[in-house]
Design a protein around this motif. Structure first.
Motif, PDB file in Angstrom:
ATOM      1  N   ASN A 244       0.799  -1.228   0.000  1.00 28.88           N
ATOM      2  CA  ASN A 244       0.000   0.000   0.000  1.00 28.88           C
ATOM      3  C   ASN A 244       0.831   1.277   0.000  1.00 28.88           C
ATOM      4  N   GLN A 245       1.947   1.255  -0.689  1.00 28.76           N
ATOM      5  CA  GLN A 245       2.802   2.435  -0.701  1.00 28.76           C
ATOM      6  C   GLN A 245       2.220   3.601  -1.487  1.00 28.76           C
ATOM      7  N   LYS A 246       1.295   3.332  -2.389  1.00 26.35           N
ATOM      8  CA  LYS A 246       0.668   4.400  -3.165  1.00 26.35           C
ATOM      9  C   LYS A 246      -0.703   4.773  -2.618  1.00 26.35           C
ATOM     10  N   THR A 247      -1.097   4.108  -1.527  1.00 24.01           N
ATOM     11  CA  THR A 247      -2.405   4.415  -0.941  1.00 24.01           C
ATOM     12  C   THR A 247      -2.262   4.772   0.537  1.00 24.01           C
ATOM     13  N   THR A 248      -2.706   3.898   1.408  1.00 20.91           N
ATOM     14  CA  THR A 248      -2.750   4.216   2.841  1.00 20.91           C
ATOM     15  C   THR A 248      -1.418   4.054   3.559  1.00 20.91           C
ATOM     16  N   GLY A 249      -0.472   3.334   2.946  1.00 23.46           N
ATOM     17  CA  GLY A 249       0.766   2.985   3.631  1.00 23.46           C
ATOM     18  C   GLY A 249       0.648   1.624   4.288  1.00 23.46           C
ATOM     19  N   SER A 250       1.774   1.033   4.632  1.00 22.57           N
ATOM     20  CA  SER A 250       1.798  -0.306   5.220  1.00 22.57           C
ATOM     21  C   SER A 250       1.254  -0.303   6.640  1.00 22.57           C
ATOM     22  N   HIS A 251       0.524  -1.383   6.963  1.00 23.22           N
ATOM     23  CA  HIS A 251       0.009  -1.518   8.327  1.00 23.22           C
ATOM     24  C   HIS A 251       1.160  -1.778   9.298  1.00 23.22           C
ATOM     25  N   VAL A 252       1.151  -1.037  10.391  1.00 23.02           N
ATOM     26  CA  VAL A 252       2.199  -1.134  11.406  1.00 23.02           C
ATOM     27  C   VAL A 252       1.574  -1.526  12.744  1.00 23.02           C
ATOM     28  N   ASN A 253       2.126  -2.562  13.350  1.00 19.48           N
ATOM     29  CA  ASN A 253       1.746  -2.935  14.716  1.00 19.48           C
ATOM     30  C   ASN A 253       2.878  -2.505  15.638  1.00 19.48           C
ATOM     31  N   VAL A 254       2.756  -2.750  16.925  1.00 16.57           N
ATOM     32  CA  VAL A 254       3.764  -2.277  17.871  1.00 16.57           C
ATOM     33  C   VAL A 254       4.002  -3.294  18.977  1.00 16.57           C
ATOM     34  N   SER A 255       5.160  -3.181  19.601  1.00 17.92           N
ATOM     35  CA  SER A 255       5.321  -3.719  20.949  1.00 17.92           C
ATOM     36  C   SER A 255       5.155  -2.522  21.878  1.00 17.92           C
ATOM     37  N   GLY A 256       4.725  -2.760  23.108  1.00 17.90           N
ATOM     38  CA  GLY A 256       4.471  -1.605  23.954  1.00 17.90           C
ATOM     39  C   GLY A 256       4.485  -1.918  25.430  1.00 17.90           C
ATOM     40  N   VAL A 257       4.117  -0.924  26.227  1.00 21.23           N
ATOM     41  CA  VAL A 257       4.197  -1.036  27.676  1.00 21.23           C
ATOM     42  C   VAL A 257       3.054  -0.270  28.325  1.00 21.23           C
ATOM     43  N   VAL A 258       2.592  -0.783  29.465  1.00 19.70           N
ATOM     44  CA  VAL A 258       1.627  -0.069  30.302  1.00 19.70           C
ATOM     45  C   VAL A 258       2.141  -0.052  31.738  1.00 19.70           C
TER      46      VAL A 258
END
Length: 338
Positions: A244-258
């Protein structure tokens, strides 16, 4: 008990059972979905710089339920996760507390932290589409393409219910609505070369073995396979593509913290959160696990950088996460895994 199967011991990183977790002022306790060996070097560096000892309890599943069951008696100060879905689940079940930190707000872009400061991303990872290096080569592809007739019988993926795929489906819902997302899911399912199974690496192996030409997988698995002598051939059999480089862009997930709601060592925990978002820890994340640093000024590893620059989806993850329940519902409705 978790203690039977999951702990490593180092000078600064000490894995303990709940019974032996301490609440002394010079310590901080972590419940971690992230494997201990990945975060151990970072925690050791934190201890060297601050004198605060880090205790880590690792498990692939069950930590959220454990925190909830322990309630006010929980020794957990922080919970580290490997995806946005668990961050949101912790927050929605009232197991977290907000952190108002100028350092976190400066280091972490707003799209990668909770608007109410309940969760914070630490690294990002792309949901890539891998293609056969020999039969296909690098391609300009979109997630939507996977549902078109040209991909019939050519796609491999792990379970649709895995958090990485649920998050991808949630992003499609966020951009296109539930009705269109359902049509897309039905199309992808019709194009699968086999029933969803295995992990992300198994999909790349399937491409190498000729079972399919395309596979969904997170970017860092390519680095892990290239570092594993037994899996180098798998990695070399695919090209990594950023959809999706010409549209919305690549979906990105994350590692994270609370920050846990009843954190007994809150001050130390916040110091660790801030450290994890800083230059030293961010660079270590990049080099050790082939992830993208969440702090924009920190560069990815040379290997990851060699895959090329890409445009990421700019939709805030908090907006995508609102659609996780709807995503699971759609996956059930189309019987994706059956």
């Amino acid at each position: 008990m978790f203690a039977k199967k999951m702990f490593t011991r180092g000078a600064a990183l000490i894995a303990l059972t709940t019974a032996s977790f301490s609440t002394l002022a010079e310590e901080v306790n972590i419940y971690s979905f992230r494997q201990a060996f990945l975060i151990e070097p970072i925690m050791e560096k934190f201890t060297q710089e601050t004198g605060i000892k880090v205790n880590v309890l690792f498990a692939k599943k069950g930590l959220i339920e454990r925190v909830k069951r322990e309630g006010e008696l929980s020794p957990a100060d922080l919970v580290l996760t490997t995806d946005i879905s668990r961050l949101v689940k912790l927050t929605s079940q009232d197991l977290t507390q907000s952190v108002n930190s100028d350092i976190l707000n400066k280091n972490i872009p707003s799209q990668y932290r909770d608007p109410e400061n309940q969760w914070f991303a630490l690294t990002t990872r792309v949901r890539n589409i891998y293609s056969s290096a020999d039969r296909v080569g690098p391609v300009d592809v979109t997630y939507q393409d996977l549902a078109t007739p040209a991909f019939k019988g050519k796609i491999c993926t792990r379970s649709g219910k895995h958090p990485y795929n649920v998050s991808l489906v949630a992003s499609v819902i966020a951009h296109e609505g539930e009705a269109n997302a359902k049509v897309w899911l039905e199309g992808v399912k019709a194009n699968l070369a086999r029933k969803p199974q295995g992990n992300d690496r198994a999909q790349v192996k399937a491409v190498k073995d000729g079972l399919c030409d395309y596979a969904l997988g997170n970017n860092y698995y390519l680095g892990k396979m290239l570092a594993n002598p037994k899996q180098v051939a798998w990695a070399e059999a695919v090209s990594i593509n950023f959809p999706n480089q010409k549209t919305t862009g690549s979906h990105v997930n994350v590692s994270g913290v609370v920050l846990a709601k009843y954190a007994p060592n809150k001050e130390n925990a916040v110091k660790l959160m801030e450290f994890l978002s800083g230059d030293v820890a961010q660079q270590m994340y990049a080099e050790v696990n082939y992830e993208y640093p969440v702090k924009v000024s920190v560069q990815p590893s040379k290997l990851v950088a060699s895959w090329g620059q890409f445009k990421a989806d700019v939709l805030p993850l908090a907006e995508i996460a609102k659609n996780h329940e709807a995503a699971v519902k759609l996956l059930d409705e189309v019987k994706f895994d059956l």
